[in-house]
Design a protein around this motif. Structure first.
Motif, mmCIF file in Angstrom:
data_model
loop_
_atom_site.group_PDB
_atom_site.id
_atom_site.type_symbol
_atom_site.label_atom_id
_atom_site.label_comp_id
_atom_site.label_asym_id
_atom_site.label_seq_id
_atom_site.Cartn_x
_atom_site.Cartn_y
_atom_site.Cartn_z
ATOM 1 N N PRO A 76 0.797 -1.197 0.000
ATOM 2 C CA PRO A 76 0.000 0.000 0.000
ATOM 3 C C PRO A 76 0.826 1.240 0.000
ATOM 4 O O PRO A 76 1.934 1.257 0.433
ATOM 5 N N ALA A 77 0.194 2.273 -0.408
ATOM 6 C CA ALA A 77 0.912 3.484 -0.634
ATOM 7 C C ALA A 77 0.690 4.492 0.425
ATOM 8 O O ALA A 77 0.207 4.227 1.473
ATOM 9 N N ALA A 78 1.062 5.722 0.064
ATOM 10 C CA ALA A 78 0.909 6.811 0.990
ATOM 11 C C ALA A 78 -0.447 6.719 1.596
ATOM 12 O O ALA A 78 -1.425 6.508 0.946
ATOM 13 N N GLN A 79 -0.507 6.953 2.820
ATOM 14 C CA GLN A 79 -1.692 6.628 3.525
ATOM 15 C C GLN A 79 -2.376 7.797 4.151
ATOM 16 O O GLN A 79 -1.770 8.765 4.458
ATOM 17 N N ALA A 382 8.310 7.971 -1.518
ATOM 18 C CA ALA A 382 9.520 7.155 -1.507
ATOM 19 C C ALA A 382 9.853 6.845 -0.053
ATOM 20 O O ALA A 382 9.540 7.631 0.846
ATOM 21 N N TYR A 383 10.454 5.688 0.167
ATOM 22 C CA TYR A 383 10.768 5.318 1.550
ATOM 23 C C TYR A 383 12.067 4.540 1.606
ATOM 24 O O TYR A 383 12.497 3.894 0.650
ATOM 25 N N GLY A 421 12.095 1.924 -1.587
ATOM 26 C CA GLY A 421 10.976 1.705 -2.487
ATOM 27 C C GLY A 421 10.232 2.978 -2.815
ATOM 28 O O GLY A 421 10.503 4.049 -2.265
ATOM 29 N N ASN A 422 9.300 2.849 -3.735
ATOM 30 C CA ASN A 422 8.431 3.957 -4.143
ATOM 31 C C ASN A 422 7.047 3.405 -4.441
ATOM 32 O O ASN A 422 6.912 2.317 -5.015
ATOM 33 N N ILE A 423 6.030 4.155 -4.046
ATOM 34 C CA ILE A 423 4.645 3.788 -4.326
ATOM 35 C C ILE A 423 3.953 5.020 -4.886
ATOM 36 O O ILE A 423 3.966 6.083 -4.266
ATOM 37 N N THR A 424 3.370 4.879 -6.069
ATOM 38 C CA THR A 424 2.718 6.001 -6.736
ATOM 39 C C THR A 424 1.308 5.617 -7.130
ATOM 40 O O THR A 424 1.085 4.566 -7.734
ATOM 41 N N SER A 446 10.279 -1.903 -5.151
ATOM 42 C CA SER A 446 11.138 -1.891 -3.976
ATOM 43 C C SER A 446 12.313 -2.821 -4.188
ATOM 44 O O SER A 446 12.281 -3.722 -5.035
ATOM 45 N N ASP A 447 13.354 -2.588 -3.400
ATOM 46 C CA ASP A 447 14.575 -3.389 -3.478
ATOM 47 C C ASP A 447 15.051 -3.625 -2.057
ATOM 48 O O ASP A 447 15.177 -2.674 -1.271
#
Length: 785
Positions: A76-79, A382-383, A421-424, A446-447
């Motif tokens: 899940p992404a930005a929340q 991004a995290y 990682g990144n979630i868009t 993500s890595d």
């Protein structure tokens, strides 16, 4: 290999830009759409993750802990802030749970069973850790086995079959990466029941549990502080502050909590520190950026349970009602016959004197929310996450019927984990042929790198059952495992309102998981069949509906699928183990009802879950084929406030979980129940408030957990138990402390009947069980200003 890594990195960096470009191309069309009865706007905030797990006896050790290459499940992404804009309902169903859907739907509008336990509920019920929160949820049980703290059981599934998320981000299998976590910095804990891979990726066969930290708010600065002490000399303290700054559009939140929780067993303690902070900056009406940083650590001296002992040996010290059955030691092979827990071991710590359980975690998260058009919103975050974990303990406590002594065995493992990682998300509100529609597409990459130094030798000794000489760990030699996991996922979710009262909700997720593993011996030489690589491309999804039969009464149904690793977990897979993914599916139907002017609420659900191609721990030490795992059950929850001063609530869950086609050389476990799965779990409570000049509230909460087994063999039963807590608090008027808007003093008695019971069993260490805490007293104070 380097070219592949470079290509993946380019995808990672270009993905948000690609989505943004698509969004701008479609801006004119999106702007032209007019929603007749638009869905509420989606406004989002960040996400986060956490903990360690367990292996099977492969590569020379009970796999349990070989843990940790937490993998970056594209998640899940930005929340969005979980704080509801509307008044809280009795079951909290007006809250948006981002771990259940990215469509911005409330729990009431989601075609699935979702439960949100708010910070207010955690405070009133005295939930100090995430495990205690889980014990108050519908049909959920938990245990803080130090090998895999914060382990959960839900709808017939346990441990790494349930994803644990931090602000919507998964860091790896629960039994590898979870830690004991204080609740002071949390805004809510979300429980998503049943296969949930659409939202959180591989590993969610039984559901997902999302931990949401407190978020900034716009408005006057609010501060809070709370303190507590209990009869075990445990201490907790927390300070939080948040609100708008003098800079227009800039809001902040910071929380600092510290706890020292003493166990009831000798020389056991867990100390935690959690510092979390976030800044939200609204640059304009259409653009918000944010950044967050968090540091967590826990340091403990661990309790690994009480050994199973022959009744014939304990004699007058044998207990009843805690465990039952006949048992042959999995560790030393001696026949214990009918077993018990010896009352002289209730407070005994068999761990070595120099034991330690330590973890340090750092989170960095940041992102933006951009409204490209009135009906088109782009969100990206991004995290980065880093963790260092360390176990250095005696973990085995197995009674030996030949010597009448307790076999002990040491184990060491450490984790060094790095995740980026990144979630868009791109959200589009549209009107299709006069029908309101919301569509969200999400790209997550993500890595993860994981390094696991572990023990290559396991020192052993024998100690007496009563007053054991604890000694020290002794000689340690090490070997090393590594894992690298790349994850890319593309998902789509849509809600179409066919009428004002009937909506279809569906989604699809396609992800790629790439695993590279290596393992070396004490001399640094690669072991047989290492290194190796494996990749998977699971496709999972959900389709369902909601029907508002009358205002406040919603019927729902769904079909959902999930996927997870069939053997052990993705961080510990060995080349000789089954490298396939399991598949799971659920059929679920139910009803949610809010009525009586929002003073009463109830929900009901019935489900049927099937998980195929399962490998399980047979008797605790090896993996065996269990072709299918089946789980059917019902859940009911209700809460009512008949008068302003009285609140009543309760929930009950029944599950019939069992294996099928679980055959192996020498036997079969077909028809057996998975470990730590009770058929019945029930909670009930009541509180009454006296509206005196200094308002006083009295409350009682009871919990019943049915019989469970500690291994797939189902030969030892952890007997059913019922416990109750009582509390009383007084709200002190502001006139007493002029500088404080709210002040509350609380007195609480936990386990008021001093019930002795087994709370959890570890199938990888089946010769011992964890006991629940005895009666304790607690006093706390909380202030807001």
């Amino acid at each position: 290999m380097s070219s592949i890594r470079a290509a993946r990195l380019r995808k990672f960096l270009l993905a948000p830009a690609a989505l943004t470009s698509v969004a701008f191309v479609n801006m004119p069309a999106a702007s032209a759409q007019q929603a007749r009865d638009p869905l509420p706007p989606v406004e989002v905030t960040p996400a986060q993750s956490r903990k360690p797990a367990k292996p099977a006896r492969s590569e020379g050790r009970p796999a349990r802990r070989a843990t940790a290459a937490a993998r970056p499940a594209a998640v899940p992404a930005a929340q969005k802030p979980v704080v509801p804009t509307a008044p809280q309902t009795p079951l909290n169903t007006n809250v948006v749970a981002e771990s259940a859907s990215r469509l911005g739907l409330t729990v009431h509008e989601t075609p699935a069973t979702v439960e949100v336990i708010s910070a207010e509920t955690m405070r009133e019920q005295g939930y100090r850790t995430v495990s205690e929160v889980a014990q108050g949820a519908v049909g959920v049980t938990s245990g803080d086995n130090p090998a895999e703290p914060s382990a959960f059981s839900m709808r017939g599934f346990t441990n790494s079959q349930i994803n644990t998320l931090y602000n919507g981000i998964k860091i790896g299998p629960q039994n590898m990466t979870s830690r004991i976590m204080d609740t002071s910095n949390l805004e809510a804990v979300e429980f998503v029941k049943g296969p949930a891979s659409l939202m959180s990726g591989e590993g969610a066969a039984g559901g997902a549990i999302n931990l949401v930290t407190k978020q900034p708010h716009t408005g006057p600065i609010r501060n809070e502080a709370d303190f507590s002490w209990d009869s075990l000399n445990s201490l907790r303290a927390h300070y939080g502050s948040g609100g708008s700054t003098n800079i227009q559009g800039l809001d902040y939140r910071i929380d600092i909590s510290r706890s020292s929780l003493n166990g009831f067993a000798d020389d056991t303690n867990t100390k935690t520190l959690d510092v979390s902070s976030q800044l939200n900056y609204r640059i304009s009406d259409s653009l918000k950026i944010w950044g967050a940083i968090e540091y967590r650590e826990d340091r403990g001296k661990a309790y690994w349970g009480a050994p199973l002992v022959p009744i014939a040996f304990s004699g007058a010290h044998a207990t009843s009602g805690i465990v039952s059955g006949n048992y042959v030691s999995n560790y030393n092979g001696t026949n214990l016959g009918a077993i018990t827990i010896d009352d002289r071991t209730f407070n005994t710590n068999y761990n070595v004197l120099d034991n330690r359980n330590v973890a340090q975690e750092v989170w960095l998260r940041g992102g933006f929310e951009l409204k490209l058009a009135p009906d088109l919103t782009l969100k990206s975050q991004a995290y980065g996450y880093g963790a260092e974990r360390d176990w250095f303990n005696n973990e085995v406590e197995a009674f030996n019927a030949n010597s009448n002594l307790v076999d002990r065995e040491r184990f060491y493992v450490a984790h060094s984990q790095r995740l980026v990682g990144n979630i868009t998300d791109l959200t589009w509100d549209a009107n299709i042929a006069g029908l309101d529609n919301r569509f969200v597409t999400t790209l997550a990459v993500s890595d993860l790198d994981f390094v696991r130094p572990g023990a290559a030798n396991f020192p052993h000794d024998l100690v007496t059952l009563v007053d054991p000489a604890r000694g020290y760990y002794g000689l340690l030699t090490m070997q090393q495992q590594t894992a690298r996991i790349d994850n890319e996922a593309l998902s789509f979710e849509d809600r179409l309102k066919l009428t004002r009262s009937f909506a279809l909700v569906g989604g699809l997720r396609v992800e790629h998981i790439g695993l590279d593993r290596n393992s070396t011996d004490v001399n640094g030489l690669e072991k047989a069949n290492f290194p190796f690589s494996k990749s998977w491309v699971p496709v999972t999804g959900r389709i369902g509906y909601t029907w508002d039969a009358v205002p406040g009464l919603t019927f729902f149904s769904q079909y959902a699928t999930g996927a997870d690793v069939s053997a052990n977990n993705i961080f510990l897979l060995a080349p000789t183990q089954p490298l396939d993914l399991t598949t799971s599916r659920t059929y679920e139907t139910g009803v949610k009802h809010l009525f009586w002017d929002n003073r009463a609420e109830w929900s009901f659900s019935a489900y049927d879950i099937l998980r195929k191609n399962v490998y399980a721990a047979a008797g605790g030490m090896q993996l065996n084929i269990a072709g299918r795992q089946e789980s059917k059950g019902v859940e009911l929850a209700a809460s009512v406030r008949p008068i302003e001063s009285l609140r009543l609530w309760g929930n009950i869950a029944y599950v019939d979980a069992r294996y099928a086609d679980y055959n192996f050389v020498g036997g079969s476990f077909s028809g057996n129940t998975p470990p730590n799965v009770p058929r019945i779990v029930a909670n009930a409570g009541a509180s009454y408030r006296f509206f005196t000049p200094w308002p006083v509230e009295l409350g009682i909460v009871g919990r019943h957990v049915g019989d469970r087994y500690n291994t797939d063999a189902n030969v030892v039963t952890l007997n059913a138990y019922t416990v109750a807590d009582v509390y009383a608090f007084v709200d002190i008027p502001k006139t007493v402390f002029n500088a404080v808007d709210q002040a509350r003093l609380t007195f609480r008695v936990r386990n008021i009947t001093d019930k002795r019971y087994a709370i959890w069993g570890d199938p990888f260490y089946p010769d011992q069980v964890l006991l629940g805490a005895p009666r304790t007293y607690e006093i706390s104070a909380a202030f807001k200003w």
